[in-house]
Every structure is written in structure tokens, then in C-alpha cells.
Motif scaffolding. Structure first.
Motif, PDB file in Angstrom:
ATOM      1  N   PRO A 109      23.128  14.918  15.768  1.00 42.55           N
ATOM      2  CA  PRO A 109      22.003  14.358  16.085  1.00 42.55           C
ATOM      3  C   PRO A 109      22.423  13.040  16.702  1.00 42.55           C
ATOM      4  N   LEU A 110      21.997  12.404  17.713  1.00 43.09           N
ATOM      5  CA  LEU A 110      22.094  11.146  18.313  1.00 43.09           C
ATOM      6  C   LEU A 110      21.442  10.136  17.828  1.00 43.09           C
ATOM      7  N   VAL A 111      21.588   9.364  16.503  1.00 45.07           N
ATOM      8  CA  VAL A 111      21.270   8.417  15.753  1.00 45.07           C
ATOM      9  C   VAL A 111      21.871   7.370  15.795  1.00 45.07           C
ATOM     10  N   SER A 112      21.281   6.378  15.659  1.00 46.90           N
ATOM     11  CA  SER A 112      22.219   4.714  15.447  1.00 46.90           C
ATOM     12  C   SER A 112      22.409   4.702  14.086  1.00 46.90           C
ATOM     13  N   GLY A 113      23.522   3.975  13.692  1.00 44.33           N
ATOM     14  CA  GLY A 113      23.958   3.557  12.398  1.00 44.33           C
ATOM     15  C   GLY A 113      25.011   4.790  11.843  1.00 44.33           C
ATOM     16  N   ASP A 114      25.090   4.328  10.558  1.00 46.71           N
ATOM     17  CA  ASP A 114      26.356   5.025   9.984  1.00 46.71           C
ATOM     18  C   ASP A 114      25.511   5.927   8.637  1.00 46.71           C
ATOM     19  N   GLY A 115      24.296   5.976   8.802  1.00 46.36           N
ATOM     20  CA  GLY A 115      23.581   6.890   7.894  1.00 46.36           C
ATOM     21  C   GLY A 115      23.860   8.561   7.938  1.00 46.36           C
ATOM     22  N   PRO A 116      23.110   8.882   6.850  1.00 43.01           N
ATOM     23  CA  PRO A 116      23.390  10.449   7.029  1.00 43.01           C
ATOM     24  C   PRO A 116      22.902  11.163   8.511  1.00 43.01           C
ATOM     25  N   LYS A 117      23.511  12.157   8.916  1.00 44.15           N
ATOM     26  CA  LYS A 117      23.344  12.646  10.132  1.00 44.15           C
ATOM     27  C   LYS A 117      23.091  14.346   9.869  1.00 44.15           C
ATOM     28  N   ALA A 118      22.599  14.366   8.774  1.00 37.96           N
ATOM     29  CA  ALA A 118      21.927  15.884   8.566  1.00 37.96           C
ATOM     30  C   ALA A 118      20.923  16.245   9.608  1.00 37.96           C
ATOM     31  N   ALA A 119      20.697  17.462   9.838  1.00 36.14           N
ATOM     32  CA  ALA A 119      19.933  17.874  11.015  1.00 36.14           C
ATOM     33  C   ALA A 119      18.381  18.037  10.709  1.00 36.14           C
ATOM     34  N   HIS A 120      18.335  18.180   9.362  1.00 32.40           N
ATOM     35  CA  HIS A 120      17.011  18.183   8.763  1.00 32.40           C
ATOM     36  C   HIS A 120      16.285  16.789   8.730  1.00 32.40           C
TER      37      HIS A 120
ATOM     38  N   ARG B 136      18.342  24.717  17.940  1.00 33.36           N
ATOM     39  CA  ARG B 136      18.565  25.943  17.281  1.00 33.36           C
ATOM     40  C   ARG B 136      18.316  27.059  18.313  1.00 33.36           C
ATOM     41  N   ARG B 137      17.569  26.821  19.062  1.00 33.43           N
ATOM     42  CA  ARG B 137      17.484  28.002  20.313  1.00 33.43           C
ATOM     43  C   ARG B 137      18.745  28.109  20.930  1.00 33.43           C
ATOM     44  N   LEU B 138      19.257  27.194  21.230  1.00 30.79           N
ATOM     45  CA  LEU B 138      20.662  27.240  21.694  1.00 30.79           C
ATOM     46  C   LEU B 138      21.831  27.646  21.087  1.00 30.79           C
TER      47      LEU B 138
ATOM     48  N   ASP C 116      13.359  15.400  15.332  1.00 29.32           N
ATOM     49  CA  ASP C 116      12.828  14.902  16.738  1.00 29.32           C
ATOM     50  C   ASP C 116      13.903  14.179  17.441  1.00 29.32           C
ATOM     51  N   ALA C 117      14.996  13.729  16.908  1.00 29.27           N
ATOM     52  CA  ALA C 117      16.018  13.065  17.565  1.00 29.27           C
ATOM     53  C   ALA C 117      16.905  14.006  18.585  1.00 29.27           C
ATOM     54  N   PRO C 118      17.088  13.465  19.364  1.00 30.24           N
ATOM     55  CA  PRO C 118      18.012  14.094  20.639  1.00 30.24           C
ATOM     56  C   PRO C 118      19.421  14.740  20.131  1.00 30.24           C
ATOM     57  N   ARG C 119      19.800  15.612  20.478  1.00 26.97           N
ATOM     58  CA  ARG C 119      21.118  16.323  19.831  1.00 26.97           C
ATOM     59  C   ARG C 119      22.094  16.231  20.952  1.00 26.97           C
ATOM     60  N   ALA C 120      23.359  16.052  20.742  1.00 24.35           N
ATOM     61  CA  ALA C 120      24.545  16.312  21.426  1.00 24.35           C
ATOM     62  C   ALA C 120      24.890  17.683  21.145  1.00 24.35           C
ATOM     63  N   ILE C 121      25.444  18.637  22.105  1.00 28.12           N
ATOM     64  CA  ILE C 121      25.879  19.979  21.691  1.00 28.12           C
ATOM     65  C   ILE C 121      27.283  19.744  22.084  1.00 28.12           C
ATOM     66  N   GLN C 122      28.164  20.107  21.164  1.00 25.44           N
ATOM     67  CA  GLN C 122      29.723  20.097  21.416  1.00 25.44           C
ATOM     68  C   GLN C 122      30.126  21.405  21.098  1.00 25.44           C
ATOM     69  N   ARG C 123      31.371  21.497  21.792  1.00 21.32           N
ATOM     70  CA  ARG C 123      32.075  22.860  22.051  1.00 21.32           C
ATOM     71  C   ARG C 123      33.295  22.823  21.373  1.00 21.32           C
ATOM     72  N   TRP C 124      33.921  23.923  20.644  1.00 20.97           N
ATOM     73  CA  TRP C 124      35.218  23.763  20.234  1.00 20.97           C
ATOM     74  C   TRP C 124      36.173  24.487  21.248  1.00 20.97           C
TER      75      TRP C 124
ATOM     76  N   THR D 160      23.427  17.984  26.036  1.00 20.70           N
ATOM     77  CA  THR D 160      22.218  17.608  25.281  1.00 20.70           C
ATOM     78  C   THR D 160      21.168  18.264  25.212  1.00 20.70           C
ATOM     79  N   VAL D 161      20.447  18.228  24.042  1.00 23.72           N
ATOM     80  CA  VAL D 161      18.841  18.948  24.041  1.00 23.72           C
ATOM     81  C   VAL D 161      17.933  17.650  23.448  1.00 23.72           C
ATOM     82  N   ALA D 162      16.721  17.921  23.554  1.00 24.69           N
ATOM     83  CA  ALA D 162      15.953  16.878  23.168  1.00 24.69           C
ATOM     84  C   ALA D 162      15.444  16.717  21.516  1.00 24.69           C
ATOM     85  N   ASN D 163      15.651  18.016  20.869  1.00 25.63           N
ATOM     86  CA  ASN D 163      15.319  17.927  19.662  1.00 25.63           C
ATOM     87  C   ASN D 163      16.022  18.938  18.813  1.00 25.63           C
ATOM     88  N   LEU D 164      15.653  19.081  17.630  1.00 31.18           N
ATOM     89  CA  LEU D 164      16.261  20.288  16.743  1.00 31.18           C
ATOM     90  C   LEU D 164      15.697  21.633  16.906  1.00 31.18           C
TER      91      LEU D 164
END
Length: 100
Positions: free
Chosen positions: A24-35, A65-67, A39-47, A57-61
């Protein structure tokens, strides 16, 4: 100490190359759990075998999940069984009938 052969470790590591994850692309040091912020945008990362690298990137959760978990085109076939009638039960999970 039981050491595994380096070839086994490398094979296990290489099997994970190409795996994707959504962050999730959220500001701050708070929890970044998906749930927490669906509605927050997501950065997709590849190992790549050594580190997570940007992939997209995608617009939301829901889009993440579809990706990450694409649907199978053909659902598995299940044989239709005739419905079984319910039988009277006396288990502990059943509430007693009035008068019992």
C-alpha cells in the motif's frame, strides 16, 4: 548443526524469482496491512532473486488482487450429487425442543 547443501538453498531461492507482491502507498509509519486501506493505491513489486524491485502500480486492493491472483478461466467441474435429506439429530449442537 544441520547445514543444507547450497544447491538446495539456491533452487528454493530461484523458484521464488518473479513472485509479485502489493504494497500500500500510504503516508506515515503506521500499519500497512492490505485490509486497512482497501482504496489506497498499491505499488506492485517483483522479486528478482535478491531484492524487491518496482514492477507497476494499481489503483486499489481489488485491482492488486486481480493482478496477483488471476482467475482460472475454466472453473473445476464438480459432479452434481442429489441433495441428501436432513435427518433428525440429537447432537449437543442442537437446541432442545420445548418439552424435552
Amino acid at each position: 548443526m544441520d547445514d543444507e547443501p547450497l544447491s538446495d538453498w539456491a533452487e528454493r531461492r530461484d523458484a521464488k524469482i518473479g513472485r509479485l507482491r502489493a504494497v500500500p502507498l500510504v503516508s506515515g509509519d503506521g500499519p500497512k496491512a492490505a485490509h486497512l486501506n482497501p482504496d489506497a493505491p498499491r505499488a506492485i513489486q517483483r522479486w528478482n532473486g535478491y531484492a524487491w524491485e518496482p514492477y507497476g502500480t494499481v489503483a486499489n486492493l481489488a485491482e492488486a488482487r486481480r493482478l496477483l491472483y488471476p482467475r482460472v478461466e475454466e472453473p473445476p467441474t464438480v459432479t452434481d450429487l442429489p441433495p441428501q435429506p436432513l435427518r433428525a439429530g440429537r447432537g449437543r449442537h442442537r437446541k432442545p425442543r420445548p418439552g424435552e
